[in-house]
Write an enzyme that holds these catalytic residues in place. Structure first.
Site, PDB file in Angstrom:
ATOM      1  N   CYS A 182      20.397 -26.005  23.227  1.00 28.63           N
ATOM      2  CA  CYS A 182      19.578 -25.922  21.925  1.00 28.63           C
ATOM      3  C   CYS A 182      18.213 -26.400  22.053  1.00 28.63           C
ATOM      4  O   CYS A 182      17.977 -27.594  22.443  1.00 28.63           O
ATOM      5  CB  CYS A 182      20.282 -26.499  20.810  1.00 28.63           C
ATOM      6  SG  CYS A 182      19.509 -26.594  19.239  1.00 28.63           S
TER       7      CYS A 182
ATOM      8  N   PHE B  80       2.207   1.882  -3.300  1.00 26.73           N
ATOM      9  CA  PHE B  80       1.197   2.534  -4.184  1.00 26.73           C
ATOM     10  C   PHE B  80       0.839   3.754  -4.051  1.00 26.73           C
ATOM     11  O   PHE B  80       0.790   4.703  -4.937  1.00 26.73           O
ATOM     12  CB  PHE B  80      -0.150   1.341  -4.032  1.00 26.73           C
ATOM     13  CG  PHE B  80      -1.172   1.688  -4.895  1.00 26.73           C
ATOM     14  CD1 PHE B  80      -1.171   1.574  -6.353  1.00 26.73           C
ATOM     15  CD2 PHE B  80      -2.648   2.240  -4.404  1.00 26.73           C
ATOM     16  CE1 PHE B  80      -2.289   1.823  -7.219  1.00 26.73           C
ATOM     17  CE2 PHE B  80      -3.754   2.477  -5.137  1.00 26.73           C
ATOM     18  CZ  PHE B  80      -3.469   2.169  -6.562  1.00 26.73           C
TER      19      PHE B  80
ATOM     20  N   ARG C  96     -18.635   0.193  -4.798  1.00 27.29           N
ATOM     21  CA  ARG C  96     -18.333   1.391  -5.020  1.00 27.29           C
ATOM     22  C   ARG C  96     -18.035   1.673  -6.590  1.00 27.29           C
ATOM     23  O   ARG C  96     -18.362   2.668  -7.064  1.00 27.29           O
ATOM     24  CB  ARG C  96     -17.242   1.879  -4.277  1.00 27.29           C
ATOM     25  CG  ARG C  96     -16.698   3.363  -4.552  1.00 27.29           C
ATOM     26  CD  ARG C  96     -15.750   4.015  -3.411  1.00 27.29           C
ATOM     27  NE  ARG C  96     -14.493   3.888  -3.645  1.00 27.29           N
ATOM     28  CZ  ARG C  96     -13.322   4.256  -3.258  1.00 27.29           C
ATOM     29  NH1 ARG C  96     -13.678   5.436  -2.490  1.00 27.29           N
ATOM     30  NH2 ARG C  96     -12.186   4.028  -3.513  1.00 27.29           N
TER      31      ARG C  96
ATOM     32  N   LYS D 296     -15.377  13.628  10.800  1.00 27.27           N
ATOM     33  CA  LYS D 296     -15.957  14.173   9.763  1.00 27.27           C
ATOM     34  C   LYS D 296     -16.813  15.340  10.606  1.00 27.27           C
ATOM     35  O   LYS D 296     -16.913  15.139  11.985  1.00 27.27           O
ATOM     36  CB  LYS D 296     -17.258  13.043   9.498  1.00 27.27           C
ATOM     37  CG  LYS D 296     -16.775  12.180   8.906  1.00 27.27           C
ATOM     38  CD  LYS D 296     -17.843  10.833   8.855  1.00 27.27           C
ATOM     39  CE  LYS D 296     -17.300   9.957   8.150  1.00 27.27           C
ATOM     40  NZ  LYS D 296     -18.387   8.700   8.334  1.00 27.27           N
TER      41      LYS D 296
ATOM     42  N   CYS E 276      23.997 -23.021  18.757  1.00 23.90           N
ATOM     43  CA  CYS E 276      24.119 -24.652  19.125  1.00 23.90           C
ATOM     44  C   CYS E 276      25.460 -24.969  18.628  1.00 23.90           C
ATOM     45  O   CYS E 276      25.934 -24.666  17.669  1.00 23.90           O
ATOM     46  CB  CYS E 276      22.810 -25.294  18.255  1.00 23.90           C
ATOM     47  SG  CYS E 276      23.242 -27.019  18.389  1.00 23.90           S
TER      48      CYS E 276
ATOM     49  N   LYS F 125      -4.528   8.709   8.581  1.00 24.72           N
ATOM     50  CA  LYS F 125      -4.038   7.425   8.500  1.00 24.72           C
ATOM     51  C   LYS F 125      -2.975   7.050   9.584  1.00 24.72           C
ATOM     52  O   LYS F 125      -2.357   7.876  10.285  1.00 24.72           O
ATOM     53  CB  LYS F 125      -3.110   7.309   7.041  1.00 24.72           C
ATOM     54  CG  LYS F 125      -4.176   7.540   5.827  1.00 24.72           C
ATOM     55  CD  LYS F 125      -4.753   6.613   5.639  1.00 24.72           C
ATOM     56  CE  LYS F 125      -4.601   5.387   4.867  1.00 24.72           C
ATOM     57  NZ  LYS F 125      -4.593   5.118   3.515  1.00 24.72           N
TER      58      LYS F 125
ATOM     59  N   CYS G 292      18.005 -29.791  19.652  1.00 30.48           N
ATOM     60  CA  CYS G 292      18.793 -31.099  19.902  1.00 30.48           C
ATOM     61  C   CYS G 292      19.021 -31.010  21.178  1.00 30.48           C
ATOM     62  O   CYS G 292      19.892 -32.091  21.397  1.00 30.48           O
ATOM     63  CB  CYS G 292      19.710 -31.110  18.790  1.00 30.48           C
ATOM     64  SG  CYS G 292      21.226 -29.902  18.915  1.00 30.48           S
TER      65      CYS G 292
ATOM     66  N   LYS H  20     -11.233   3.998  10.575  1.00 28.25           N
ATOM     67  CA  LYS H  20     -11.337   3.815   9.392  1.00 28.25           C
ATOM     68  C   LYS H  20     -11.365   2.593   8.910  1.00 28.25           C
ATOM     69  O   LYS H  20     -10.104   1.916   8.950  1.00 28.25           O
ATOM     70  CB  LYS H  20     -10.292   4.676   8.681  1.00 28.25           C
ATOM     71  CG  LYS H  20     -10.265   4.505   7.117  1.00 28.25           C
ATOM     72  CD  LYS H  20      -9.476   5.606   6.383  1.00 28.25           C
ATOM     73  CE  LYS H  20      -9.526   5.620   4.911  1.00 28.25           C
ATOM     74  NZ  LYS H  20      -9.161   4.266   4.059  1.00 28.25           N
TER      75      LYS H  20
ATOM     76  N   ASP I 179       0.918  -1.271   0.144  1.00 28.86           N
ATOM     77  CA  ASP I 179      -0.030  -0.206  -0.167  1.00 28.86           C
ATOM     78  C   ASP I 179       0.805   1.350  -0.002  1.00 28.86           C
ATOM     79  O   ASP I 179       0.616   2.228  -0.739  1.00 28.86           O
ATOM     80  CB  ASP I 179      -0.973  -0.040   1.022  1.00 28.86           C
ATOM     81  CG  ASP I 179      -1.923  -0.958   1.268  1.00 28.86           C
ATOM     82  OD1 ASP I 179      -1.853  -2.013   0.431  1.00 28.86           O
ATOM     83  OD2 ASP I 179      -2.956  -1.063   2.119  1.00 28.86           O
TER      84      ASP I 179
HETATM   85  S1  IVH Z   1     -16.943   7.966   5.055  1.00 29.02           S
HETATM   86  C1  IVH Z   1     -17.210  10.792   1.178  1.00 29.02           C
HETATM   87  N1  IVH Z   1     -16.506   6.565   7.198  1.00 29.02           N
HETATM   88  O1  IVH Z   1     -12.409   4.922   3.535  1.00 29.02           O
HETATM   89  C2  IVH Z   1     -16.590   9.616   2.144  1.00 29.02           C
HETATM   90  N2  IVH Z   1     -15.488   5.947   5.164  1.00 29.02           N
HETATM   91  O2  IVH Z   1     -11.099   6.617   1.444  1.00 29.02           O
HETATM   92  C3  IVH Z   1     -17.568   8.750   2.403  1.00 29.02           C
HETATM   93  N3  IVH Z   1     -14.062   3.913   5.344  1.00 29.02           N
HETATM   94  O3  IVH Z   1     -14.456   4.543   0.474  1.00 29.02           O
HETATM   95  C4  IVH Z   1     -16.626   7.773   3.385  1.00 29.02           C
HETATM   96  N4  IVH Z   1     -14.261   3.715   7.562  1.00 29.02           N
HETATM   97  O4  IVH Z   1     -14.236   2.542   2.261  1.00 29.02           O
HETATM   98  C5  IVH Z   1     -16.242   6.767   5.602  1.00 29.02           C
HETATM   99  N5  IVH Z   1     -16.183   5.638   9.129  1.00 29.02           N
HETATM  100  C6  IVH Z   1     -15.863   5.739   7.861  1.00 29.02           C
HETATM  101  C7  IVH Z   1     -15.097   4.821   7.124  1.00 29.02           C
HETATM  102  C8  IVH Z   1     -14.714   4.980   5.688  1.00 29.02           C
HETATM  103  C9  IVH Z   1     -13.534   3.111   6.250  1.00 29.02           C
HETATM  104  C10 IVH Z   1     -13.559   3.867   3.878  1.00 29.02           C
HETATM  105  C11 IVH Z   1     -14.397   3.962   2.859  1.00 29.02           C
HETATM  106  C12 IVH Z   1     -14.148   4.804   1.932  1.00 29.02           C
HETATM  107  C13 IVH Z   1     -12.674   5.174   2.183  1.00 29.02           C
HETATM  108  C14 IVH Z   1     -12.397   6.600   1.965  1.00 29.02           C
END
Ligand code: IVH
Length: 669
Positions: free
Chosen positions: A400, A36, A137, A282, A424, A306, A403, A116, A33
């Site tokens: 060991c 990526f 999605r 949020k 050993c 993250k 053995c 997340k 990841d």
């Molecule tokens: S809200 C417009 N809440 O994270 C945003 N996403 O990169 C809507 N995810 O596609 C996502 N836990 O797969 C939201 N508590 C959470 C989440 C969550 C995991 C994932 C989800 C989303 C990605 C966002």
């Protein structure tokens, strides 16, 4: 703009396309990841510098993957976007600042904080309380209609009979697999997210049903009129409607408190039942969310904070002592599985006895584990605050564990210190673990290179008493093997082929393959150059003349002592002689006047149509040298695909000739 920048950009876009597909559509990534994300970051930073480069396939335009042809497509009423990422406090302050600017209001913001979950998102449309459409999605605009697959998940209600449920509502959440269930199928998928993604999008819902997928709800897409004020209230409604929501959801009112919570959560995430790769913050007030709206690919009102992609915390369940080929006792911490940057880690090396003493590492401790690049995961430090009252110091075994022989820490006369590693004292094949490791070494790439016989097969054949010594490899009963589970006609014939092929071996590879401590490939080559043939080499041993090797440049006291100790053991000598009867050990013929005479080479990146080992041997056959680091002494740096930038830059700065694989071939002809 320069043409190479454009080419470089296009190359990265191509790579991104490939990995994006593997990551999302096929659920089987080839890179981590972290790599990526790094690739995406490189593309975005090039676009920022040179906006004219921007391509429609850029990660800034693409979310997720194209829906698979296996399913009917379904257009989302409200786009399913992803979240912007934050990695530290500055990113969060910046996120909040943008919100304040956008709203032109500096009032403190309240956040709904949610784990997340590292799975894949799904959308569930309820019409008059009935689950009507279940959709993946996909690329954010269009997903796959996977209603039947989603209906196999127990956490997803098929019908909701609650008065306050809007007539039409699309509920979104994460489909994932719990760690304990992932363990049962971990040989098939790299991590729980890939497992969830692969399982959910099976053509046949019966296949999906076989893996216990879970669903946690966290937001809505399209929604009819409602009077819910906050995201935290919406999460409570979800529970009331029969969904599972995370028990870790919280409301937090300042960036400082978010950071504190993040730190605490990152330390205990290994204890959760499922993988979490960060926290989502949020803006809690839904009206503010509406005002803030979206940028082209993410909401302005939410961000994903993250967790680190190269370290994590976990608890040591046990400390295993592994015994290596040369008898080294290596302690390995068995830890509660934790996902570090997309790789599930359940073992972390503790290096050696001294390291355990120095860091006072104990069973039951919470430790910080690092997994960076290709390096084996290792324990960085103990979190002493988390140490349990009844914890006891770890007693490193004196005998060991394989053995029961005496173990020792060697005294180094030069440094006047004892070795950090306990070993050993059994040099031969009586110690089971050492013997197995010796056989694994014997078949390895730089040794006899028997690719049909992997490490796991060696262990299996050992357990079945098929192989106890290296020479047994050449006396296998293929009939018996073909009766074993998982062995078809083709695999047995491949095995036979690679074993037969290995009989033709050079003297230096053979000496290396014996697995003598301190005799790596380089030393094996030097000894082979000196002895020229296997019969000479055996004469040197029989006539007790190993000490004469001290005259050879590159061989020192350590190597001589090790050779003497190895061949003093009658079993080792017998194995060597038996192998000599079976194998075709070629004399060492060195070409001192080849095309690459006095020239040194180093390779970086992936070569095409030729392995690294073969390329190296080509250089040596032509009297060239292979070196392992870029220094002034290097003549040529040969670059393949994706060379290590650091090496190339260093070579450039030292004025070393940099050639492509093709140019290197041309040098030969
Ligand atoms: S809200 C417009 N809440 O994270 C945003 N996403 O990169 C809507 N995810 O596609 C996502 N836990 O797969 C939201 N508590 C959470 C989440 C969550 C995991 C994932 C989800 C989303 C990605 C966002």
């Amino acid at each position: 703009m320069n043409k190479t920048i454009e080419q470089n950009y296009k190359k990265k876009i191509k790579e991104f396309e490939k990995h994006n597909k593997l990551y999302h559509q096929k659920s089987s990534p080839l890179i981590s990841d972290k790599e990526f994300d790094e690739l995406k970051r490189e593309i975005l930073s090039l676009e920022k510098k040179y906006p004219s480069l921007k391509n429609k396939k850029s990660p800034s335009n693409i979310v997720g993957y194209k829906p698979s042809k296996n399913f009917q497509k379904f257009r989302h009423k409200v786009q399913m976007l992803s979240l912007a990422n934050a990695f530290d406090k500055d990113d969060l302050l910046n996120f909040e600042k943008k919100i304040h600017n956008y709203l032109n209001d500096n009032t403190a913001i309240e956040y709904s904080v949610e784990p997340k979950i590292d799975g894949i998102s799904a959308s569930l449309t309820y019409l008059n309380g009935k689950l009507t459409y279940g959709v993946s999605r996909g690329d954010g605009s269009e997903g796959e209609l996977i209603t039947d697959n989603l209906k196999t998940i127990k956490d997803i209600p098929h019908k909701i009979e609650k008065k306050n449920l809007p007539n039409e509502i699309e509920i979104r959440g994460e489909v994932f697999i719990e760690k304990k269930d992932f363990e049962k199928i971990s040989d098939k998928f790299a991590n729980p997210r890939n497992a969830a993604s692969g399982t959910l999008r099976q053509k046949n819902p019966e296949e999906t049903k076989k893996i216990p997928l879970k669903f946690i709800a966290y937001t809505f897409g399209f929604i009819d009129d409602h009077n819910i004020e906050n995201q935290s209230d919406f999460l409570n409604e979800l529970k009331n409607w029969g969904f599972i929501t995370s028990q870790h959801n919280k409301v937090i009112k300042s960036i400082d408190d978010l950071v504190t919570f993040h730190n605490q959560f990152e330390e205990k995430r290994f204890d959760l039942e499922y993988d979490v790769d960060g926290l989502v913050y949020k803006v809690n007030n839904l009206q503010l969310q509406t005002r803030l709206g979206f940028t082209s690919n993410a909401p302005r009102w939410a961000i994903a904070h993250k967790f680190s992609a190269d370290h994590a915390y976990s608890e040591i369940i046990n400390i295993d002592i592994q015994v290596g080929r040369t008898g080294a006792l290596t302690p390995v911490a068995k830890v509660k599985p934790v996902n570090i940057g997309g790789v599930v880690v359940s073992n972390a090396t503790l290096h050696n006895e001294d390291e355990i003493i120095r860091k006072d590492i104990r069973i039951g401790d919470t430790v910080k584990i690092e997994r960076a690049g290709d390096v084996i995961p290792h324990v960085l430090e103990v979190d002493l605050k988390k140490r349990k009252k009844n914890s006891k110091k770890f007693n490193f075994p004196i005998k060991c564990p394989s053995c029961g022989s005496r173990t020792e820490k060697e005294f180094n006369k030069t440094t006047k210190k004892y070795d950090a590693v306990r070993r050993c004292t059994n040099e031969g094949f009586d110690c089971e673990k050492i013997a197995i490791e010796k056989i694994k070494h014997f078949i390895s790439k730089d040794a006899l290179n028997i690719d049909g016989l992997g490490k796991k097969v060696v262990e299996k054949f050992w357990d079945l008493n098929f192989i106890k010594y290296p020479q047994d490899i050449y006396n296998l009963n293929y009939k018996k093997i073909s009766n074993l589970d998982g062995w078809g006609e083709q695999s047995v014939s491949n095995l036979k082929f690679s074993i037969d092929k290995s009989k033709d071996v050079s003297l230096e590879r053979f000496i290396f393959a014996l697995g003598i401590r301190h005799i790596g490939l380089e030393n094996a080559k030097i000894i082979a150059d000196f002895s020229k043939s296997i019969s000479n080499f055996l004469d040197i041993i029989h006539q007790n003349k190993l000490s004469e090797l001290i005259d050879i440049d590159g061989i020192g006291d350590t190597q001589i002592k090790s050779l003497e100790k190895f061949f003093k053991n009658k079993i080792n000598l017998k194995v060597t002689e038996e192998l000599n009867k079976i194998l075709e050990i070629k004399n060492r013929n060195i070409n001192y006047n080849g095309k690459f005479k006095n020239k040194s080479f180093m390779f970086t990146g992936k070569l095409n149509n030729i392995s690294r080992a073969e390329a190296k041997s080509l250089v040596e056959k032509n009297s060239g040298n292979i070196v392992s680091s870029v220094t002034k002494k290097l003549d040529y740096l040969v670059i393949g695909d994706k060379p290590t930038t650091r090496k190339v830059d260093l070579a450039k700065s030292l004025g070393i000739k940099i050639v492509t694989q093709k140019e290197w071939f041309e040098l030969l002809n």
